[in-house]
Design an enzyme around this catalytic site. Sequence first.
Site, PDB file in Angstrom:
ATOM      1  N   TYR A 164      -2.938   7.882  -1.894  1.00  0.00           N
ATOM      2  CA  TYR A 164      -1.852   8.547  -1.642  1.00  0.00           C
ATOM      3  C   TYR A 164      -1.877  10.217  -2.033  1.00  0.00           C
ATOM      4  CZ  TYR A 164       3.486   8.962  -1.700  1.00  0.00           C
ATOM      5  OH  TYR A 164       4.719   9.399  -1.784  1.00  0.00           O
TER       6      TYR A 164
ATOM      7  N   ILE B  28      12.336   8.187  -6.437  1.00  0.00           N
ATOM      8  CA  ILE B  28      13.692   8.303  -6.125  1.00  0.00           C
ATOM      9  C   ILE B  28      14.320   6.860  -6.252  1.00  0.00           C
ATOM     10  CG2 ILE B  28      15.313   8.695  -3.834  1.00  0.00           C
ATOM     11  CD1 ILE B  28      13.201  10.544  -2.843  1.00  0.00           C
TER      12      ILE B  28
HETATM   13  C1  AKB Z   1       5.681   6.070  -5.157  1.00  0.00           C
HETATM   14  O1  AKB Z   1       5.870   5.611  -6.287  1.00  0.00           O
HETATM   15  O2  AKB Z   1       4.730   5.876  -4.448  1.00  0.00           O
HETATM   16  C2  AKB Z   1       6.583   7.345  -4.716  1.00  0.00           C
HETATM   17  C3  AKB Z   1       6.437   8.591  -5.015  1.00  0.00           C
HETATM   18  C4  AKB Z   1       6.390   9.086  -6.435  1.00  0.00           C
HETATM   19  O3  AKB Z   1       5.831   9.431  -4.187  1.00  0.00           O
HETATM   20  N1  AKB Z   1       7.855   6.869  -5.020  1.00  0.00           N
END
Ligand code: AKB
Length: 314
Positions: free
Chosen positions: A143, A173
């Site tokens: 990610y 968030i």
């Molecule tokens: C996640 O935890 O993957 C998201 C972010 C911090 O981008 N909430």
Amino acid sequence: MKKILVTGAMGQIGSELIPKLREKFGKENVVAVGHHKEPSLEFKNAGPFEMADSGDKEALRNLIEKYQIDTIYHLVGVLSAVGEKNPNLAWEVNMNGLKNVLDLAVEYKIERVFWPSSIAAFGPTTPLFNTPQKTVLEPTTMYGVTKVSGELLCQYYFVKYGLDVRSLRYPGIISWKTPPGGGTTDYAVAIYYDAVANGSYDCFVKEETVLPMMYMDDAVRATLELMEASKEKISIRTAYNLTAISFSAKELAENVAKYIPNFKCTFTPDERQKIADSWPKTIDDQKARDDWGWSHQFDLDKISIEMIKNLKIK
Ligand code: AKB
């Protein structure tokens, strides 16, 4: 009048940003695009709604032409925890969709594009405290890799084609309307759901885990303010650091207990602990504050009061 397209319409951010955009620009001028979940009737009736996969460039092209779109919020994304379980999916969804949107934005002379980055762009070699705007970006999650790559891609399209694309590195968030799915910061939302439903929560990170967080109302306002700022004010074309408050999981649990007497929180860390440990604890977002006047409004008490009040009604 603006003609806005929002992908990821039924996600955590999309479902709260769209009503605000509709309030501002008129409901017919904001096209919500979902991709796998059937929307509720209420959602479908609230304004134009379409189903399309952002990996399908022709489907996006059709929507841009059909609605004469001039602004895009491209919010679709696979989050960190799901991304670690399925890195190929994270790469495909997060990168192919963004590339399609950027290419179409250049082709159709789209005025402005928003794409969300995240604190996940940082990694274990980034300074943990007061993380600067310009710093080491060596994430250890897929990610995070897609966030750094996406940021650079956005900047490339700005430099090469003059595309006005803007981005924020969102912290975790916290929101009550749509539960988040597949993120590492989800514990800061799940705790409220479980506290209201059962009076207890088993947290999947250690109590000393500190991460930067923000209430949804602040996140939506930041997004709108960034997108409304005049071009000369935007000095960052990767993504702006953005934060509100940082607290530990223990502090969060104690705060919830202030408003839900007898609330009990246990801590059973799982594989998401490693991801949380790779992210900064506090963020320096002075650049956003200086460039376009960012300032958060919700502290932890205010967040807990709002979350608990709304979840009780829900
Ligand atoms: C996640 O935890 O993957 C998201 C972010 C911090 O981008 N909430």
